[in-house]
Design a protein around this motif. Structure first.
Motif, mmCIF file in Angstrom:
data_model
loop_
_atom_site.group_PDB
_atom_site.id
_atom_site.type_symbol
_atom_site.label_atom_id
_atom_site.label_comp_id
_atom_site.label_asym_id
_atom_site.label_seq_id
_atom_site.Cartn_x
_atom_site.Cartn_y
_atom_site.Cartn_z
ATOM 1 N N ILE A 41 0.879 -1.186 0.000
ATOM 2 C CA ILE A 41 0.000 0.000 0.000
ATOM 3 C C ILE A 41 0.907 1.224 0.000
ATOM 4 C CG2 ILE A 41 -1.744 1.244 1.349
ATOM 5 C CD1 ILE A 41 -2.789 -1.524 2.195
ATOM 6 N N ILE A 42 0.894 1.937 -1.110
ATOM 7 C CA ILE A 42 1.877 3.012 -1.293
ATOM 8 C C ILE A 42 1.251 4.407 -1.301
ATOM 9 C CG2 ILE A 42 3.588 1.602 -2.516
ATOM 10 C CD1 ILE A 42 2.416 2.746 -5.147
ATOM 11 N N GLY A 43 -0.073 4.460 -1.353
ATOM 12 C CA GLY A 43 -0.716 5.783 -1.449
ATOM 13 C C GLY A 43 -1.854 5.932 -0.449
ATOM 14 N N PRO A 44 -2.289 7.175 -0.211
ATOM 15 C CA PRO A 44 -3.365 7.404 0.758
ATOM 16 C C PRO A 44 -4.731 7.035 0.181
ATOM 17 C CG PRO A 44 -2.775 9.449 -0.317
ATOM 18 C CD PRO A 44 -1.840 8.414 -0.854
ATOM 19 N N CYS A 45 -5.723 7.015 1.064
ATOM 20 C CA CYS A 45 -7.103 6.836 0.593
ATOM 21 C C CYS A 45 -7.913 8.064 0.982
ATOM 22 C CB CYS A 45 -7.735 5.605 1.230
ATOM 23 S SG CYS A 45 -9.475 5.439 0.749
ATOM 24 N N MET A 46 -8.604 8.629 0.006
ATOM 25 C CA MET A 46 -9.482 9.785 0.287
ATOM 26 C C MET A 46 -10.952 9.361 0.321
ATOM 27 S SD MET A 46 -6.649 10.629 -1.405
ATOM 28 C CE MET A 46 -6.893 10.660 -3.170
ATOM 29 N N TYR A 47 -11.180 8.061 0.147
ATOM 30 C CA TYR A 47 -12.562 7.620 -0.063
ATOM 31 C C TYR A 47 -13.101 6.745 1.070
ATOM 32 C CZ TYR A 47 -10.462 8.820 -4.544
ATOM 33 O OH TYR A 47 -9.757 9.443 -5.543
ATOM 34 N N GLY A 48 -12.599 6.993 2.278
ATOM 35 C CA GLY A 48 -13.258 6.357 3.405
ATOM 36 C C GLY A 48 -12.435 5.373 4.218
ATOM 37 N N VAL A 49 -11.173 5.142 3.876
ATOM 38 C CA VAL A 49 -10.326 4.312 4.737
ATOM 39 C C VAL A 49 -9.187 5.194 5.238
ATOM 40 C CG1 VAL A 49 -8.847 2.266 4.874
ATOM 41 C CG2 VAL A 49 -10.876 2.228 3.427
ATOM 42 N N ASN A 50 -8.839 5.022 6.506
ATOM 43 C CA ASN A 50 -7.816 5.889 7.065
ATOM 44 C C ASN A 50 -6.434 5.447 6.635
ATOM 45 O OD1 ASN A 50 -6.390 7.728 8.645
ATOM 46 N ND2 ASN A 50 -6.235 6.220 10.287
ATOM 47 N N ILE A 51 -6.019 5.854 5.471
ATOM 48 C CA ILE A 51 -4.672 5.535 5.010
ATOM 49 C C ILE A 51 -4.012 6.850 4.618
ATOM 50 C CG2 ILE A 51 -3.280 4.217 3.404
ATOM 51 C CD1 ILE A 51 -5.505 2.253 3.048
ATOM 52 N N LYS A 52 -3.119 7.318 5.496
ATOM 53 C CA LYS A 52 -2.381 8.548 5.198
ATOM 54 C C LYS A 52 -0.992 8.176 4.733
ATOM 55 C CE LYS A 52 -3.700 10.400 9.150
ATOM 56 N NZ LYS A 52 -3.464 11.075 10.377
ATOM 57 N N LYS A 53 -0.509 8.824 3.687
ATOM 58 C CA LYS A 53 0.744 8.434 3.050
ATOM 59 C C LYS A 53 1.915 8.380 4.041
ATOM 60 C CE LYS A 53 3.482 9.008 -1.017
ATOM 61 N NZ LYS A 53 3.230 8.678 -2.386
#
Ligand SMILES: O=P(O)(O)OC[C@H]1O[C@H](OP(=O)(O)OP(=O)(O)O)[C@H](O)[C@@H]1O
Ligand SMILES: NC(=O)CC[C@H](N)C(=O)O
Ligand code: SF4
Ligand SMILES: [Mg+2]
Length: 524
Positions: free
Chosen positions: A455-467
């Motif tokens: 997982i290399i990029g953030p998600c803006m669509y509802g999952v907490n994944i910050k780069k």
């Protein structure tokens, strides 16, 4: 998680919250004063209930102050449910919410409609902590909606626990939302310039405020009018005094399914596992861009404009959805099993035993062991009362969560060359801890296999994944191996992920794996 301690009430005439008492909880901040008409009996657990003859205002206190930055960083994955036409609507909502507890562990809420009045009850905590028999008894009616929430920054605020209820020009309306609106800031600014007042820090409130200013003449038209101004992901259910409305955004990022019980009642839920638990038969997905209205006249369907290319979240079958759900037309079980098979084909390793990281790594590990022809065993046991760790709100709670959750089994691991399979590595909280546990239990070698690409990029669509938090951010697989401390590390290839998603893999968002996102920033 910050605890919300206090709620007080006052009439609209006074406008200032009056504290019934002030416990000494260190730092305290006043977050919200939310006027609600006397027609809504607003219930909160932990005695967060008050009612006056005129109106009610809530003030919630948290021992953790929320900064603007925290608020901007909120990204959540949640679950929604809805029931129409069943005398047990609140109990069914509650049972369905328990089935999707894995989508959100911080807050839960249900709103029902009875005799032209909406009855909301929301609280911080797990579904079982917020609702008991007596609370459910306070939620009468044959229509209801519910929500479980996962917020991912330090602050956990009662004010943001859904469903939200609003008094609009056409009457009372409640909404529960799974997703994230990428044009929230822009909408909020526009709405505030028009005089709208926001009571929460949640993007979902923008939907209610858009409905407030819509000139359309029915709730359904107002909901469509509002949704057509949203950008991002939203699977939502709305409740009025006599209608249910289910909406899925035109790209269909988040799941939403429809079912029916044998008595004819109609049910919506984020996942099919919620239908199963209340004996509802799965009918179909709510299609991307579809608006389904259920009322005494039956079911009506509308479509949002414009129609857009489908972009369902591929992280749903990888991790978020439960293993016995069907999501986006895929069996989560079969998806994960195939991923395990492909992982064993792509990245074999000489070893004695295959073990999963419970819970979400279990099915992929089974597939890996089957394909590799290596014995499969539970080398890590999950404590029965533990929930998910990735969706805990702080790094500290996530670290402790892994330790408390998983225990190694030396009888499986001692002297063995072990392959440990997990569904994903995101922040890298879990992997280093379990490698250490497995070694400490006597394993000779520890090889990690991950059933999705890095997982290399953030998600803006509802999952907490910050780069910035991602383990794979700026690291090679070898560098990640060194951080996790295992003897070898391999991920599923993007090609194999696409293969597991099936013929329609182009209809899935893979943004966090590819850095290619379906929504151009010009749309936000
Ligand atoms: O790299 P990380 O940031 O640790 O995130 C990935 C891990 O978190 C999830 O487990 P979680 O405990 O949330 O849920 P599960 O019980 O469904 O596996 C996921 O299944 C991985 O094990
Ligand atoms: N993201 C979710 O799924 C929850 C809805 C909304 N984004 C909130 O802030 O609560
Ligand atoms: S960026 Fe990743 S987590 Fe977000 S919607 Fe796309 S696939 Fe899902
Ligand atoms: Mg896990």
């Amino acid at each position: 998680m910050a605890t919300t301690h206090h709620v007080s009430s006052l009439t609209l005439s006074s406008r200032k919250p009056v504290l019934s008492s002030q416990p000494s909880y260190g730092r305290r901040s006043l977050y919200v004063c939310k006027p609600i008409s006397s027609k809504i009996l607003h219930l909160r657990h932990n005695n967060f209930f008050n009612k006056t003859s005129e109106s009610i205002v809530f003030a919630t206190y948290s021992d953790e102050k929320v900064s603007d930055n925290d608020v901007k960083e909120l990204r959540e994955e949640c679950g929604v449910v809805a029931v129409y036409g069943d005398p047990d609507a609140s109990r069914l909502c509650c049972d369905a919410l328990r089935a999707i507890q894995h989508r959100g562990q911080e807050g839960a809420g249900i709103v029902t409609a009875y005799d032209n009045v909406l009855f909301p009850l929301t609280g911080v905590g797990l579904v079982g902590e917020v609702f008991d028999e007596s609370k459910l008894g306070q939620l009468p009616g044959e229509i209801g909606i519910g929500h479980v929430r996962y917020s991912t920054t330090g602050a956990s605020m009662l004010q943001n626990v859904q469903p939200f209820v609003s008094e609009t020009r056409l009457g009372h309306l409640a909404v529960a939302h799974n997703g994230n609106l990428t044009n929230y800031e822009k909408l909020k600014k526009m709405l505030q310039e028009k005089g709208c007042i926001f009571n929460t820090c949640s993007d979902t409130e923008a939907v209610l405020r858009l409905i407030d200013i819509s000139k359309k003449t029915t709730f359904v038209l107002q909901i469509i009018d509002a949704c057509e101004q949203l950008v991002g992901s939203y699977s939502m259910v709305f409740l009025t005094k006599d209608k249910l409305v289910a909406v899925r955004d035109p790209r269909g990022f988040r799941p939403l399914v429809m079912g029916r019980r044998s008595n004819g009642s109609v049910v919506f839920a984020s996942e099919t596992c919620a239908l199963d638990i209340i004996q509802a038969t799965y009918k179909r997905e709510v299609k991307p861009g579809e608006v389904i209205v259920v009322d005494k006249y039956g079911t009506q369907t509308f479509h949002l404009s414009p129609q857009l290319e489908r972009s369902c979240c591929s992280f749903e079958p990888i991790y978020f959805s439960w293993h016995n759900s069907e999501v986006f037309g895929l069996s989560v079980h079969d998806f994960r099993y195939n991923a395990g098979i492909r992982l064993a084909t792509e990245s074999p390793v000489d070893c004695d035993v295959v073990i999963p990281v419970p819970h979400s790594g279990v099915i992929a590990a089974e597939g890996y062991a089957f394909k590799a022809g290596i014995p499969y065993a539970m080398g890590l046991h999950r404590r029965p009362d533990s929930g998910r760790t990735f969706i805990q709100p702080t790094q500290e709670s996530r670290d402790i969560g892994v330790k408390r959750k998983l225990t190694p089994d030396p009888s499986v691991l001692e002297g063995k060359r072990v392959v440990v399979v997990d569904d994903s590595i995101v922040r890298g909280t879990t992997a280093p801890q379990i490698v250490r546990m497995i070694r400490e239990a006597g394993a000779k070698e520890v090889h990690m296999r991950i059933a999705c690409p890095p997982i290399i990029g953030p998600c803006m669509y509802g999952v907490n994944i910050k780069k910035s938090e991602l383990l794979a951010n700026g690291k090679t697989v070898e560098e990640m191996r060194q951080v996790t401390g295992c003897d070898s590390l391999a991920f599923l290839s993007l090609e194999s992920l696409k293969n597991c998603l099936g013929d329609d893999s182009s209809g899935f968002c893979k943004g966090c794996f590819t850095n290619e996102y379906p929504i151009p920033s010009s749309e936000d």
